[in-house]
Design an enzyme around this catalytic site. Sequence first.
Site, PDB file in Angstrom:
ATOM      1  N   LYS A  62       0.868  -1.269   0.104  1.00  0.00           N
ATOM      2  CA  LYS A  62       0.101  -0.151  -0.108  1.00  0.00           C
ATOM      3  C   LYS A  62       0.990   1.421  -0.034  1.00  0.00           C
ATOM      4  O   LYS A  62       0.756   2.070  -0.895  1.00  0.00           O
ATOM      5  CB  LYS A  62      -0.872   0.166   1.062  1.00  0.00           C
ATOM      6  N   ARG A  79      10.927  -2.298  11.150  1.00  0.00           N
ATOM      7  CA  ARG A  79      10.018  -1.866  11.863  1.00  0.00           C
ATOM      8  C   ARG A  79       9.565  -2.804  13.156  1.00  0.00           C
ATOM      9  O   ARG A  79       9.576  -3.934  12.932  1.00  0.00           O
ATOM     10  CB  ARG A  79       8.734  -1.942  11.110  1.00  0.00           C
ATOM     11  N   ARG A 105      11.574  -5.902   4.910  1.00  0.00           N
ATOM     12  CA  ARG A 105      11.456  -4.472   5.038  1.00  0.00           C
ATOM     13  C   ARG A 105      12.428  -3.749   5.890  1.00  0.00           C
ATOM     14  O   ARG A 105      12.745  -4.219   6.956  1.00  0.00           O
ATOM     15  CB  ARG A 105      10.061  -4.202   5.223  1.00  0.00           C
ATOM     16  N   ARG A 156      -9.999   0.705   7.866  1.00  0.00           N
ATOM     17  CA  ARG A 156      -9.655  -0.681   8.101  1.00  0.00           C
ATOM     18  C   ARG A 156     -10.775  -1.414   8.873  1.00  0.00           C
ATOM     19  O   ARG A 156     -10.487  -2.705   9.101  1.00  0.00           O
ATOM     20  CB  ARG A 156      -8.467  -0.798   9.177  1.00  0.00           C
ATOM     21  N   ARG A 200      -0.978  -9.140  13.371  1.00  0.00           N
ATOM     22  CA  ARG A 200      -1.510  -8.076  12.161  1.00  0.00           C
ATOM     23  C   ARG A 200      -2.579  -8.712  11.052  1.00  0.00           C
ATOM     24  O   ARG A 200      -3.506  -8.243  10.845  1.00  0.00           O
ATOM     25  CB  ARG A 200      -0.688  -7.203  11.755  1.00  0.00           C
TER      26      ARG A 200
HETATM   27  P1  AP5 Z   1       4.685  -1.600   1.739  1.00  0.00           P
HETATM   28  O1  AP5 Z   1       4.522  -0.690   0.541  1.00  0.00           O
HETATM   29  O2  AP5 Z   1       5.609  -0.895   3.036  1.00  0.00           O
HETATM   30  O3  AP5 Z   1       3.251  -2.460   2.362  1.00  0.00           O
HETATM   31  P2  AP5 Z   1       1.919  -1.537   3.152  1.00  0.00           P
HETATM   32  O4  AP5 Z   1       0.908  -2.676   2.486  1.00  0.00           O
HETATM   33  O5  AP5 Z   1       2.171  -0.279   3.067  1.00  0.00           O
HETATM   34  O6  AP5 Z   1       2.848  -2.310   4.549  1.00  0.00           O
HETATM   35  P3  AP5 Z   1       2.506  -1.807   6.140  1.00  0.00           P
HETATM   36  O7  AP5 Z   1       3.100  -3.180   6.819  1.00  0.00           O
HETATM   37  O8  AP5 Z   1       3.076  -0.477   6.255  1.00  0.00           O
HETATM   38  O9  AP5 Z   1       1.011  -2.184   6.182  1.00  0.00           O
HETATM   39  P4  AP5 Z   1       0.223  -2.030   7.556  1.00  0.00           P
HETATM   40  O10 AP5 Z   1      -1.010  -2.003   6.813  1.00  0.00           O
HETATM   41  O11 AP5 Z   1       0.307  -3.485   8.252  1.00  0.00           O
HETATM   42  O12 AP5 Z   1       0.812  -1.105   8.257  1.00  0.00           O
HETATM   43  P5  AP5 Z   1       0.471   0.299   8.595  1.00  0.00           P
HETATM   44  O13 AP5 Z   1       1.554   0.997   8.709  1.00  0.00           O
HETATM   45  O14 AP5 Z   1      -0.591   1.069   7.664  1.00  0.00           O
HETATM   46  O15 AP5 Z   1       5.465  -2.731   1.226  1.00  0.00           O
HETATM   47  C1  AP5 Z   1       5.998  -3.986   2.226  1.00  0.00           C
HETATM   48  C2  AP5 Z   1       7.404  -4.465   1.654  1.00  0.00           C
HETATM   49  O16 AP5 Z   1       7.549  -4.875   0.584  1.00  0.00           O
HETATM   50  C3  AP5 Z   1       8.442  -3.307   1.561  1.00  0.00           C
HETATM   51  O17 AP5 Z   1       9.778  -3.396   2.129  1.00  0.00           O
HETATM   52  C4  AP5 Z   1       8.461  -2.914   0.116  1.00  0.00           C
HETATM   53  O18 AP5 Z   1       9.878  -2.423  -0.540  1.00  0.00           O
HETATM   54  C5  AP5 Z   1       8.235  -4.288  -0.498  1.00  0.00           C
HETATM   55  N1  AP5 Z   1       7.520  -4.241  -1.515  1.00  0.00           N
HETATM   56  C6  AP5 Z   1       6.318  -3.498  -2.055  1.00  0.00           C
HETATM   57  N2  AP5 Z   1       5.682  -3.654  -3.191  1.00  0.00           N
HETATM   58  C7  AP5 Z   1       6.445  -4.688  -3.563  1.00  0.00           C
HETATM   59  C8  AP5 Z   1       6.560  -5.672  -4.833  1.00  0.00           C
HETATM   60  N3  AP5 Z   1       5.464  -5.433  -5.743  1.00  0.00           N
HETATM   61  N4  AP5 Z   1       7.234  -6.607  -4.993  1.00  0.00           N
HETATM   62  C9  AP5 Z   1       8.163  -6.986  -4.044  1.00  0.00           C
HETATM   63  N5  AP5 Z   1       8.356  -6.183  -2.892  1.00  0.00           N
HETATM   64  C10 AP5 Z   1       7.419  -5.096  -2.690  1.00  0.00           C
HETATM   65  O19 AP5 Z   1      -0.088   0.428  10.149  1.00  0.00           O
HETATM   66  C11 AP5 Z   1       0.661   0.336  11.221  1.00  0.00           C
HETATM   67  C12 AP5 Z   1      -0.265  -0.106  12.401  1.00  0.00           C
HETATM   68  O20 AP5 Z   1      -0.937   1.251  12.714  1.00  0.00           O
HETATM   69  C13 AP5 Z   1      -1.342  -0.918  12.370  1.00  0.00           C
HETATM   70  O21 AP5 Z   1      -0.896  -2.482  12.556  1.00  0.00           O
HETATM   71  C14 AP5 Z   1      -2.316  -0.314  13.261  1.00  0.00           C
HETATM   72  O22 AP5 Z   1      -1.860  -0.697  14.839  1.00  0.00           O
HETATM   73  C15 AP5 Z   1      -2.014   0.956  13.381  1.00  0.00           C
HETATM   74  N6  AP5 Z   1      -3.231   1.544  12.251  1.00  0.00           N
HETATM   75  C16 AP5 Z   1      -2.937   2.229  10.895  1.00  0.00           C
HETATM   76  N7  AP5 Z   1      -3.959   2.521  10.272  1.00  0.00           N
HETATM   77  C17 AP5 Z   1      -4.896   2.169  11.207  1.00  0.00           C
HETATM   78  C18 AP5 Z   1      -6.544   2.298  11.071  1.00  0.00           C
HETATM   79  N8  AP5 Z   1      -6.968   2.691  10.011  1.00  0.00           N
HETATM   80  N9  AP5 Z   1      -7.185   1.747  12.042  1.00  0.00           N
HETATM   81  C19 AP5 Z   1      -6.711   1.244  13.151  1.00  0.00           C
HETATM   82  N10 AP5 Z   1      -5.395   0.921  13.513  1.00  0.00           N
HETATM   83  C20 AP5 Z   1      -4.391   1.565  12.297  1.00  0.00           C
END
Ligand code: AP5
Length: 209
Positions: free
Chosen positions: A13, A151, A118, A85, A162
């Site tokens: 994402k 992270r 990552r 979410r 997660r």
């Molecule tokens: P990346 O682009 O970082 O993926 P992502 O989907 O953004 O992953 P996140 O782990 O950030 O998502 P998440 O939803 O768990 O965490 P968030 O920070 O939103 O890619 C991942 C890796 O793969 C990278 O190394 C990248 O380089 C690589 N990659 C990307 N595309 C690729 C491809 N095509 N091929 C190969 N490699 C690739 O949330 C964190 C925490 O915040 C949550 O757990 C929760 O506690 C809280 N939170 C956030 N939003 C909410 C909400 N709306 N409600 C409640 N809690 C929330």
Amino acid sequence: MKLILLGAPGSGKGTVSDALASEFKLKHISTGEICREEMAKNTAFGTEIKQYMDQGRLVPDELMIKAVDSTITGKEDYILDGFPRTIPQAEAIEKQKIDAVINLDVPEAEIIKRLSGRRMCSKCNAGYHINYFKPKKEGICDKCGSKLIQRPDDTPKIISKRFKDYNTKTKPLVEYYQKKKLLHTVDAAPPPEVVRKSVIGLVGKLNKK
Ligand code: AP5
């Protein structure tokens, strides 16, 4: 355009949002990033959410909805990465008149590889991967020269929590937006440049409608 990016943890994402934000001049709003910044600044919100973030659990809806409400002015074009979410979060932004929801589809085995490899810049938060997005110098950010770190929620135990929350609370949003005829699912398993091309192509077409 007002876009939402849906997808499991690590589905790409953040990576896709960066590409869309620069291609279509959209504001990139990442709720995960907002949470991490607030924790780093030790704000009241940051302190309150720390227990959930540390355990890989979702932050309670009322806190997250308030944080997003104060970030969106309603006038700008944006891409929402990581919000909504849950169904209550989706209902809370109904008034926003979202143009499209892009759902990134990636098999779980591929996601585990992505999350475990990552790395993030400890200063500017730029994202890397030990195999797919290598920095020029190992362990060092290309953009600001700071150290890269893993992270804290990218450990196997927290990743599985997660996923559990994703499957029970976030996945129902696929059907929710399908019913509203807003959902566009993209195969996000191929390499980053292929996914980037297909998502930019899709949003380009939607933008012309
Ligand atoms: P990346 O682009 O970082 O993926 P992502 O989907 O953004 O992953 P996140 O782990 O950030 O998502 P998440 O939803 O768990 O965490 P968030 O920070 O939103 O890619 C991942 C890796 O793969 C990278 O190394 C990248 O380089 C690589 N990659 C990307 N595309 C690729 C491809 N095509 N091929 C190969 N490699 C690739 O949330 C964190 C925490 O915040 C949550 O757990 C929760 O506690 C809280 N939170 C956030 N939003 C909410 C909400 N709306 N409600 C409640 N809690 C929330």
